[in-house]
Design a protein around this motif. Structure first.
Motif: not given
Length: 377
Positions: A224-226, A230-240, A272-275
């Motif tokens: 649903l990111a595309e 406007e959702n700042e979490f649409s391209d979330w990531r997880i950092r280990y 992590l958020d989109n940025q």
């Protein structure tokens, strides 16, 4: 540059051509921003193959591997379940007048048990605030949490496989926030923000690969990111981050890694958020210390090393399973061989030999010669 060209350039650079200068500056900025946007989008968009390459590039010390073979054999036995977990007590936003709390849980569509021989089985991970989880194998009686501090607390619980991998279906997770005597701002996650729950690794391990697992709630689907830019979490990531080396995931997945050093290792898990910035919500950044000591004798270590077969430990996924015992081949009695007694020869009695008397020699008689008779003439 000739005289005419120099003259034109001076005119363009003069105050009378301020608009022209503004346009040129705008074009340069647009060009640079396009480059930045492209770099960011390429960094955020990570497919599965790229994530595998990223592991080898960023995790110099660690290598991702497939789950142990025995776990792969046992896993299909649990795919039929879609566990539904509920926290019955304490109730959401309940204010308790005691720091001893009874926690009652309910689970549907998943048997909860521990195999008596191997001490593993489907269970629940119960987490108070952001402490390491407690494994729950019996929900027939409430769990007692004692000596809680005054203030706000949050319970999180989710269903887990015998090897501590979380079920990730809808309903497998439950959460409640309650208060002991009074409400505080601690341990009170924002329900409108994503919540990251650290699960494994935990405590100590006796074999590699070691599983990395977490639970994720309130995070939007990447598909649903595309549509929702406007959702700042649409391209979330997880950092280990493990021992100072980092890996970024763009999907909710379980990993098996090799490369841990013997002794103590530290891990950090972040949302992590989109940025690529950490999202500030309670529990979204968690650190743990684990110990790796090879040649562990516990059941999970033996399963990971392949020292046990799937049939031997199938009781950890099937409570009614009985280890297959090979039929014993009936041993036919071997006839005893009659051994004839050894015939011993009867000894012949020795005849006593009497000494034979030597015959006495007859004495020789000395006889006188017979006298010759005279011949007649």
């Amino acid at each position: 540059m000739n005289f005419r060209g120099k003259n034109v350039f001076r005119k363009l650079s003069s105050g009378g051509f301020a608009v022209f200068k503004w346009v040129m500056t705008f074009l340069v900025i647009v060009s640079l921003s396009g480059c930045v946007e492209k770099a960011v989008s390429e960094d955020v968009s990570i497919d599965y193959e790229e994530s595998q390459q990223l592991i080898s590039q960023v995790f110099r010390q660690f290598t991702e591997t497939a789950p142990p073979e025995i776990i792969q054999e046992l896993a299909p036995s649990l795919e039929v379940y879609q566990p539904q977990v509920t926290i019955l007590t304490p109730q959401p936003d309940e204010v308790l007048q005691d720091n001893i709390v009874k926690v009652s849980l309910q689970v549907k569509d998943l048997p909860i048990f521990k195999d008596p021989q191997w001490q593993l089985g489907p269970h629940l991970h119960l987490i108070l605030d952001n402490q390491p989880y407690m494994a729950v194998y019996d929900i027939s009686q409430p769990m007692i949490l004692s000596d809680l501090s005054a203030g706000t607390h949050t319970l999180r619980v989710f269903a887990s496989r015998p090897w501590d991998e979380s079920f990730k279906n809808e309903g497998a997770y439950a959460q409640t926030t309650f208060h002991v005597f009074t409400k505080t701002d601690d341990n009170n996650p924002n329900p409108n923000l994503p919540i990251l729950t650290y699960s494994r690794p935990k405590d100590s391990y006796g074999a590699e690969p070691i599983m990395l697992d977490f639970y994720l709630t309130n995070a939007p689907l990447h598909i649903l990111a595309e549509e929702n830019t406007e959702n700042e979490f649409s391209d979330w990531r997880i950092r280990y981050t493990i021992n100072g080396e980092s890996l970024v995931l763009d999907r909710w997945q379980t990993l098996y890694l090799k490369g841990f050093k013997i002794g103590k290792n530290w891990l950090k898990l972040e949302f992590l958020d989109n940025q690529g910035n950490p999202v500030k919500n309670v529990f979204n950044s968690t650190s743990r210390i684990i110990t790796y000591e090879p040649e562990g004798k516990d059941t999970l270590s033996r399963i990971v090393r392949g020292e046990l077969t799937a049939d031997q430990v199938r009781g950890i996924v099937d409570a009614g399973y009985t280890t297959k015992v090979l039929p014993q081949v009936e041993k036919l009695p071997v006839p005893e061989i009659q051994v004839e007694p050894e015939i011993k020869a009867t000894p012949v009695p020795q005849v006593e030999k009497f000494p034979v008397p030597k015959p006495e020699s007859t004495p020789t008689l000395d006889m006188e010669p017979t006298p010759k008779l005279a011949e007649n003439t």
